[in-house]
Design an enzyme around this catalytic site. Sequence first.
Site, short mmCIF file in Angstrom:
data_model
loop_
_atom_site.label_atom_id
_atom_site.label_comp_id
_atom_site.label_asym_id
_atom_site.label_seq_id
_atom_site.Cartn_x
_atom_site.Cartn_y
_atom_site.Cartn_z
N TYR A 274 0.82 -1.21 0.00
CA TYR A 274 0.00 0.00 0.00
C TYR A 274 0.86 1.26 0.00
O TYR A 274 0.57 2.22 -0.73
CB TYR A 274 -0.95 0.04 1.21
CG TYR A 274 -1.79 1.29 1.17
CD1 TYR A 274 -2.91 1.36 0.35
CD2 TYR A 274 -1.40 2.45 1.86
CE1 TYR A 274 -3.64 2.53 0.24
CE2 TYR A 274 -2.12 3.62 1.75
CZ TYR A 274 -3.23 3.66 0.94
OH TYR A 274 -3.94 4.82 0.82
N LYS A 275 1.92 1.28 0.81
CA LYS A 275 2.75 2.49 0.89
C LYS A 275 3.37 2.84 -0.46
O LYS A 275 3.41 4.02 -0.85
CB LYS A 275 3.87 2.28 1.92
CG LYS A 275 4.83 3.48 2.05
CD LYS A 275 4.10 4.74 2.48
CE LYS A 275 5.00 5.99 2.47
NZ LYS A 275 6.07 5.95 3.46
N LEU A 276 3.85 1.84 -1.19
CA LEU A 276 4.46 2.12 -2.48
C LEU A 276 3.45 2.69 -3.46
O LEU A 276 3.74 3.66 -4.18
CB LEU A 276 5.10 0.86 -3.05
CG LEU A 276 6.34 0.36 -2.31
CD1 LEU A 276 6.85 -0.94 -2.93
CD2 LEU A 276 7.45 1.42 -2.31
#
Length: 291
Positions: A171-173
């Site tokens: 999700y962060k990427l």
Amino acid sequence: MPQKIGFLGAGRMASAMISRLLEQGYPVKVWNRSLEKIKPLVAKGATACNTPAEAASDVDAVISFMADDIAAEAVWLGENGALCAMTPGALAIECSTLSHGFVLELSNKVMTAGRLYIDAPVTAVPAQVAAGETMFLIGAEKVALEQARPIMEAVANRIVHFGPVGSGTVYKLMNNLLGAVHIAAAAELVAVAQKAGLDGNLVADAFANGAVASRAGVMTIPGMISGNHNESIHFTTALRAKDAGYAMWLADELGLDLPVGRSATEMFDRAIEAGFGDLAQSAVLETVRSR
């Protein structure tokens, strides 16, 4: 008694998180390549360490906030790395934005060594971290997350558990790739507006209050309008390019083509080639102007 923490890194985000932990009563040992950056934290009560291993010894949790895969590998697994000094059963909390493949590799080595690993990138700017308004994007086993929860709740107002290790990084990427897309598109908006002679302050205000406003755009458009890319640097052009690149690697792993993301990534790569890597993300505007 608060859990004892070893911290690897003292950059903008790391320093804000360390300050917050100290305010909440946590004892924190800190290592950073530049000892100069640790001095303000020592003044607040942190203990300076000479190696990652020293910071990781005799603590309940080790938190890392590194720039990229190479730096993270060095502090965890390199000479005098943290992993070799950690107490069995201790927490390895990786807050860095790393490539998905490396997160899986690192977590396997940490857990094989008998420690608990938490994939815990965050989404915030330093001021939000210092105020306890961080959002943790978690990939971890539930037992590890529950052990880490008191530490996380000391610095965060939201913890989102996506699933097993690696899922927080997924999700962060993509979140940071979306940020790159927003900023790249905002640069095109500003370039056209300036070329057409529009008032920059009106452009910034109209965008911030319009239907297509995004936080990334609102934060970077003022710097684009002013041209002051070396002031109020919350996140550099180089770090955005790195995160976008890691996101594109993930898409390749999954067999997906992301043309919009690829275009934004290429814009940031061009900004680095032009020498803007250490400046604020608003500097990506210069790649549009130079076309």
